[in-house]
Scaffold this motif. Structure first.
Motif, mmCIF file in Angstrom:
data_model
loop_
_atom_site.group_PDB
_atom_site.id
_atom_site.type_symbol
_atom_site.label_atom_id
_atom_site.label_comp_id
_atom_site.label_asym_id
_atom_site.label_seq_id
_atom_site.Cartn_x
_atom_site.Cartn_y
_atom_site.Cartn_z
ATOM 1 N N MET B 53 0.906 -1.385 0.055
ATOM 2 C CA MET B 53 0.052 -0.267 0.156
ATOM 3 C C MET B 53 0.796 1.606 -0.098
ATOM 4 N N LEU B 56 1.893 2.188 -3.363
ATOM 5 C CA LEU B 56 0.669 2.550 -4.132
ATOM 6 C C LEU B 56 0.894 4.275 -3.631
ATOM 7 N N PHE B 57 0.569 4.615 -2.233
ATOM 8 C CA PHE B 57 0.491 5.596 -2.047
ATOM 9 C C PHE B 57 1.409 6.481 -2.406
ATOM 10 N N VAL B 60 1.208 7.501 -6.323
ATOM 11 C CA VAL B 60 0.128 8.433 -6.481
ATOM 12 C C VAL B 60 0.449 10.077 -5.925
ATOM 13 N N ILE B 61 1.467 9.802 -4.799
ATOM 14 C CA ILE B 61 1.655 11.030 -4.687
ATOM 15 C C ILE B 61 2.191 11.971 -5.675
ATOM 16 N N THR B 63 2.792 10.908 -9.267
ATOM 17 C CA THR B 63 2.334 10.887 -10.140
ATOM 18 C C THR B 63 1.618 12.755 -10.739
ATOM 19 N N SER B 64 0.946 12.581 -9.193
ATOM 20 C CA SER B 64 -0.443 14.273 -9.407
ATOM 21 C C SER B 64 -0.322 14.625 -8.956
ATOM 22 N N ALA B 66 1.129 15.711 -5.932
ATOM 23 C CA ALA B 66 0.121 16.446 -4.900
ATOM 24 C C ALA B 66 0.663 16.687 -3.683
ATOM 25 N N LEU B 137 -11.875 -8.283 -3.894
ATOM 26 C CA LEU B 137 -10.353 -7.730 -4.471
ATOM 27 C C LEU B 137 -11.096 -7.510 -6.455
ATOM 28 N N GLY B 140 -12.869 -4.452 -6.644
ATOM 29 C CA GLY B 140 -11.388 -3.300 -6.865
ATOM 30 C C GLY B 140 -10.596 -3.221 -7.826
ATOM 31 N N VAL B 144 -10.750 -0.220 -10.425
ATOM 32 C CA VAL B 144 -9.567 0.621 -10.580
ATOM 33 C C VAL B 144 -9.526 0.586 -12.334
ATOM 34 N N LEU B 147 -11.405 2.955 -14.241
ATOM 35 C CA LEU B 147 -11.430 4.501 -14.070
ATOM 36 C C LEU B 147 -10.354 5.037 -14.484
ATOM 37 N N SER B 148 -9.082 3.823 -14.678
ATOM 38 C CA SER B 148 -7.641 4.349 -15.035
ATOM 39 C C SER B 148 -8.177 4.782 -16.278
ATOM 40 N N GLN B 150 -10.289 6.046 -18.255
ATOM 41 C CA GLN B 150 -11.097 7.316 -19.314
ATOM 42 C C GLN B 150 -10.387 7.956 -19.038
ATOM 43 N N LYS B 151 -9.642 8.351 -20.161
ATOM 44 C CA LYS B 151 -8.922 10.386 -20.735
ATOM 45 C C LYS B 151 -9.006 11.297 -20.210
#
Lengths: 99, 151
Positions: B53, B56-57, B60-61, B63-64, B66, B137, B140, B144, B147-148, B150-151
């Motif tokens: 996890m 993953l966090f 995301v931090i 790439t996005s 944040a 799972l 999930g 995911v 969600l990922s 769609q552009k």
């Protein structure tokens, strides 16, 4: 006695998690604080399991960990989608449900 | 120590640093699980949370973008209200949980930490929740991907 300590400890950890969710505005850090809350629930489960010398509590903690993993993955995917769309992860700036 | 890392996590303005503090926090928690005779929980705490996890966090931090957002107080009186609510919540939870007593008079059995007893109970009494968990799972993963895509 150490079960009692673990329960009190999990209460404090849960409060810190709730505080973090309400205090921060960064969506990723808010998700981390939710993970903190779920971990404190796991700690309480393990404490109760030790207190009653029953292994079922540990199995519940296992379920909590798995569901938390799924939840974190979906939440992070949503955060990435929003940050692609709006270029921000601040929850105050994302108020519309529609893109 | 664990509480200290949790508090630092909340007040750390840099999300990368707070992710690393969360990692430290999970490792301390796994030590607590070991103290509570739950070695399997300690192992999956390290493998799933600290291993999977956190990667993953951090991804995301990174790439996005944040890492550099401005956080400012937007609602009037939110912070003082928040301190009060959390103080009351902590007192209440400690009050309730410190009253917890054991339901059984059994002494601590040796099989509490054993993986064999754990797996036997998981695959017999809790078989249906276990299978439903695999389905969750799967949902999930599909969600995911959707969600990922769609552009």
């Amino acid at each position: 006695m150490e079960e009692q300590l673990a329960l009190i400890f999990s209460a404090l950890l849960f409060t810190i998690g709730v505080f973090g969710v309400l205090y921060r505005r960064n969506a990723v850090v808010m998700l981390m604080c939710i993970e903190l809350c779920l971990s404190s629930a796991n700690l309480a489960f393990a404490g109760f399991s030790k207190m009653n010398s029953d292994i079922s509590g540990q199995i519940f903690a296992f379920f909590v960990i798995s569901v938390a993993a799924a939840e974190a993955v979906v939440g992070l995917a949503i955060v990435v989608a929003i940050s692609r769309l709006k270029d921000t992860v601040n929850v105050d700036e994302t108020q519309a449900l529609k893109g | 120590m664990c509480l200290l890392t949790a508090v630092l996590l909340v007040f750390q303005p840099n999300p990368v640093k707070s992710a690393l503090l969360l990692l430290l926090n999970f490792i301390f928690l796994s030590v607590l699980f070991l103290l509570l005779d739950a070695p399997f929980l300690a192992a999956i705490q390290v493998v799933i949370y600290a291993g999977a996890m956190m990667v993953l966090f951090l991804f995301v931090i990174m790439t996005s973008d944040a890492g550099n957002i401005r956080e400012n107080e937007t609602l009037l009186f939110q912070r003082p209200f928040l301190y009060a609510v959390c103080f009351v919540l902590a007192l209440k939870l400690i009050f309730v949980l410190s009253g917890a007593r054991s339901l059984t008079s059994r002494s601590a059995s040796a099989e509490l930490g054993s993986l064999t007893a754990y797996a036997r109970l998981l695959l017999s009494t809790y078989l249906l929740p276990f299978e439903l968990l695999s389905f969750i799972l799967l949902i999930g993963i599909v969600g995911v991907l959707r969600l990922s895509k769609q552009k």
